[in-house]
Design an enzyme around this catalytic site. Sequence first.
Site: not given
Ligand code: NAP
Ligand code: F7E
Length: 343
Positions: A10, A100, A130, A132, A155, A159
Amino acid sequence: MSKIALITGITGQDGSYLSEFLLSKGYEVHGIVRRHSTSCTQRIDHLIDDTSIKDQFFIHYGDLTDSCSLANLVKEIKPYEVYNLAAQSHVGVSFEVPEYTAEATGVSTIKLLEAIRQNKSDCKFYQASTSELFGGIPGTAPQSEKTPFYPKSPYGAAKLYSYWITVNYREAYNMFACNGILFNHESPRRGEEFVTRKITIAVAKIMSGKQEKLSLGNLNAKRDWGFAGDYVEGMWLMLQQDKPDDYVLATNETHTVREFVDAAFEEVGITIEWRGTGVKEKGYDSKTGRLLVDVNPKYFRPAEVELLLGDPAKAERHLDWKRKVGFRELVKMMVKSDMDSLE
Ligand code: NAP
Ligand code: F7E
């Protein structure tokens, strides 16, 4: 009677938007927060502090890796819907903490599903799957629910387990369990170490003289970036259907990281001129010649998903879901928010 939702994660980007969305629909919202040595509730402090929803919004200590806390909370709260958003969600970091990540992002899902099965088996369950999960197979874009999975990171592999155990509990125990296969979604609340937010913060800081330049990794990676606010509505819609199923949410548009950089600097009137290739590629202000962007190999990943482009046709057809915010609007919103917060 009001519906009761339990949200893991949350305090994250999606958790905060989903909380607001469910509260606006009259839900009683409960969230699991893990203990930190300093506060991590910034994204939901406005809800915690809002006395008008003190009987509607509740925070509980727990941890996704701790099955006792999950079972106790499900027993106590008796949720009508559970949204499992908690995860170690950073792909790059998952290479640094793979075990982890497997625990928090993978195995934890079975702990939560079991807590539900044993204590409130008629509860509906949303799993944050996701894009991913895709990634490794060339020529498979756009990606849909039918595209084969081939994760490219610890990751993604974690997932993948969560995806299949969710399907398994649906089939084995007839539970209402859904996977939302969400493509990247961003917002002003996006974590600062994800690439979009890293870029928009850098633009704001460079403009206010607080940062010299922006260093990035793979500029060629292509992502299907949408707005998180649109996507949380899709999560909810999945749980309002007659039958549980899995759905892709995406914009069906893809852009390189380089294009995101271009668009973000354009918001502040700067055109980036790119020179060089590979690790020597650099971005300059086309008017002044000032170096603004370079490549640092430390941000490269050991393995990379090069192209993500989602096909949300099933969600559009069955859920009547469609993203509202487009790419340029998203970039504008994020740059503006970071500029405003530095004023
Ligand atoms: P986020 O901002 O990184 O938030 C992750 C949340 O998980 C935070 O509230 C974090 O708490 C909590 N958390 C991590 N480890 C935990 C643990 N061991 N016990 C309880 N809570 C824990 O992620 P988001 O972008 O909102 O994404 C939400 C979900 O959708 C994630 O599962 C992510 O992998 C998935 N997802 C995201 C995207 C995207 O583009 N955003 C796309 C596809 C899927 P803390 O505040 O304590 O760290
Ligand atoms: O990277 C490239 C990097 O870390 C996007 C998570 O929410 O979406 C997210 O995962 C791209 C990658 O997101 C930097 O290599 C270049 O190709 O913003 P990102 P992600 O890896 O796509 C998916 C759907 C999830 O599920 C995940 O939880 O950008 N990139 N330069 C970089 N990325 C980062 N972080 N930092 C750089 O400097």
